[in-house]
Enzyme design. Structure first.
Site, mmCIF file in Angstrom:
data_model
loop_
_atom_site.group_PDB
_atom_site.id
_atom_site.type_symbol
_atom_site.label_atom_id
_atom_site.label_comp_id
_atom_site.label_asym_id
_atom_site.label_seq_id
_atom_site.Cartn_x
_atom_site.Cartn_y
_atom_site.Cartn_z
ATOM 1 N N ASP A 1 -2.848 -17.969 0.177
ATOM 2 C CA ASP A 1 -3.854 -18.613 -0.682
ATOM 3 C C ASP A 1 -4.517 -19.772 0.060
ATOM 4 O O ASP A 1 -5.740 -19.960 0.008
ATOM 5 C CB ASP A 1 -3.247 -19.062 -2.024
ATOM 6 N N ASP B 1 -6.417 -7.123 3.871
ATOM 7 C CA ASP B 1 -7.564 -6.468 3.214
ATOM 8 C C ASP B 1 -8.473 -7.529 2.611
ATOM 9 O O ASP B 1 -9.694 -7.519 2.807
ATOM 10 C CB ASP B 1 -7.035 -5.514 2.134
ATOM 11 N N TYR C 1 0.824 -1.214 0.000
ATOM 12 C CA TYR C 1 0.000 0.000 0.000
ATOM 13 C C TYR C 1 0.860 1.266 0.000
ATOM 14 O O TYR C 1 0.414 2.314 -0.449
ATOM 15 C CB TYR C 1 -0.911 0.031 1.232
HETATM 16 C C1 IPM Z 1 -10.464 -1.355 3.815
HETATM 17 C C2 IPM Z 1 -10.721 -0.688 2.502
HETATM 18 C C3 IPM Z 1 -9.583 0.292 2.207
HETATM 19 C C4 IPM Z 1 -8.305 -0.523 2.049
HETATM 20 C C5 IPM Z 1 -9.812 1.218 1.004
HETATM 21 C C6 IPM Z 1 -11.102 2.012 1.115
HETATM 22 C C7 IPM Z 1 -8.651 2.156 0.798
HETATM 23 O O1 IPM Z 1 -10.885 -1.650 1.498
HETATM 24 O O2 IPM Z 1 -10.304 -0.641 4.826
HETATM 25 O O3 IPM Z 1 -10.426 -2.581 3.869
HETATM 26 O O4 IPM Z 1 -8.007 -1.037 0.970
HETATM 27 O O5 IPM Z 1 -7.586 -0.626 3.045
HETATM 28 MG MG MG Z 2 -10.962 -3.647 2.228
#
Ligand code: IPM
Ligand code: MG
Length: 370
Positions: free
Chosen positions: A227, A251, A143
């Site tokens: 996975d 995520d 990220y």
């Molecule tokens: C989450 C969301 C966020 C992420 C987005 C909105 C940036 O999907 O908090 O899981 O990817 O972290």
């Molecule tokens: Mg998310």
């Protein structure tokens, strides 16, 4: 009682304002009935802030987020802002909050309420009684890794780049949170990466194992490829207790885990920073679900994930465990009474609006508080 507990509410976009209105209702109830008083300020984030100020997060709101005890956020993003350049998108507001507040530990519990055990798309016996905690690293990995970007190639065509990168300290500090919390649960941690194909995964596995051996030898630690974990979560989710994983895998696995509970509308989360010298952590609480533009403005969104996120705030930022349990119990009560928002609707149950669900929760709190 003195108003010494500071909250910043950032409703954001889409259904964010609708579900956060129900959190405000619960806050008002606590104020009136339990005399737990919060000093509440409100701000804009995401598309709402872009429309008002031309940026997904203003410096003032960023500073306010740093100064309060806890930030409560709704959701951000939506099709209106899809065509903006990447750096100006609504989601950048949320990512900046996470990064600048150093909220590295994201706690995403997936708990199946008894009344909803048959609302899951999985067989009831597979999910009944499920209570797992996914701990997602939130300020590192792909990220935020550099280099990143999209570049033109000399011979034509382009190249998109992101970088997965983790350091010893980043891995160990989130693993430590996992071990500490597992010690208060069933003492089991499963660490998840792709050490079979990624060097960052090899390091992740080695560091988590080393921290375990040095400081938490009495806890049970296992390792799993991401996975396989995705598959095991739907095959036999109750084998897990605490899962600790990186930003991207976390995520995805937390969205997957939400469906075990019946709906993405049920999953709360807490994002915590490092402890400062007085033992205080910066914190942001938000539902795992997004802004849901398809149902925005219809009054049908499920407010339970954001209400449960507020309960997490009471627990983790204010040590108000009793009040947190009161809210969680009220959620159990309204579900047991058969109230359902559209996303968790089942045959024979009563379909209610966002606001009616919020009212039912404070009524159930009345009932429990006697
Ligand atoms: C989450 C969301 C966020 C992420 C987005 C909105 C940036 O999907 O908090 O899981 O990817 O972290
Ligand atoms: Mg998310």
């Amino acid at each position: 009682m003195a108003a010494n507990k500071k909250l910043l509410i950032l409703p954001g976009d889409g259904i964010g304002p609708e579900v956060m209105a129900e959190v405000s209702r619960v806050i008002d109830w606590l104020d009136a009935k339990r005399r737990v008083t919060f000093e509440v300020s409100e701000g804009l984030v995401g598309g709402a802030s872009i429309d008002a100020h031309g940026t997904p997060l203003t410096e003032e709101t960023m500073a306010e987020a740093h100064s309060v005890d806890a930030v409560l956020m709704g959701a951000c993003g939506g099709p209106e802002w899809d065509d903006l350049p990447f750096e100006q998108k609504p989601e950048r507001g949320l990512l900046r909050l996470r990064k600048e507040m150093d909220l590295f530990a994201n706690l995403r519990p997936a708990v199946v309420f008894d009344a909803l055990a048959d609302a899951s798309s999985l067989k009831t016996e597979v999910v009944r009684g499920l209570d797992i905690l996914i701990i997602r690293e939130l300020t590192g990995g792909i990220y935020f890794g550099e280099p990143r970007g999209i570049e033109d190639l000399p011979g034509g065509g382009r190249r998109g780049i992101n970088t997965q990168v983790y350091t010893t300290d980043e891995i160990r500090r989130v693993a430590r949170v996992a071990f500490e919390l597992a010690g208060k649960r069933s003492n089991r941690v499963c660490s998840v990466e792709k050490a079979n194909v990624m060097e960052s995964g090899v390091l992740w596995r080695q560091e988590v194992q080393a921290l375990h051996d040095e400081e938490y030898p009495d806890l049970e630690l296992s390792h799993m490829y991401a996975d396989n974990c995705a598959m095991q979560l739907v095959r036999e989710p109750k084998q897990f207790d605490v899962i600790v994983t990186d930003n991207l895998f976390g995520d995805m696995l937390s969205d997957e885990a939400s469906m075990l509970t019946g709906s993405l509308g049920m999953l709360p989360s807490a994002s915590l920073g490092p402890e400062d010298s007085s033992g205080r952590r910066k914190a942001l609480y938000e539902p795992v679900h997004g802004s849901a533009p398809d149902i925005t403005g219809k009054g049908i969104a499920n407010p339970l994930a954001s209400v449960l996120s507020f309960a997490m705030a009471l627990r983790y930022s204010f040590e108000l465990d009793e009040d947190a349990a009161l809210i969680e119990g009220a959620v159990e009560d309204v579900l047991a009474a058969g109230l359902r928002t559209a996303d968790i609707m089942q045959p024979g149950k009563e379909r209610v609006s966002t606001a009616a669900m919020g009212e039912a929760i404070t009524a159930a709190m009345d009932g429990r508080a006697g």
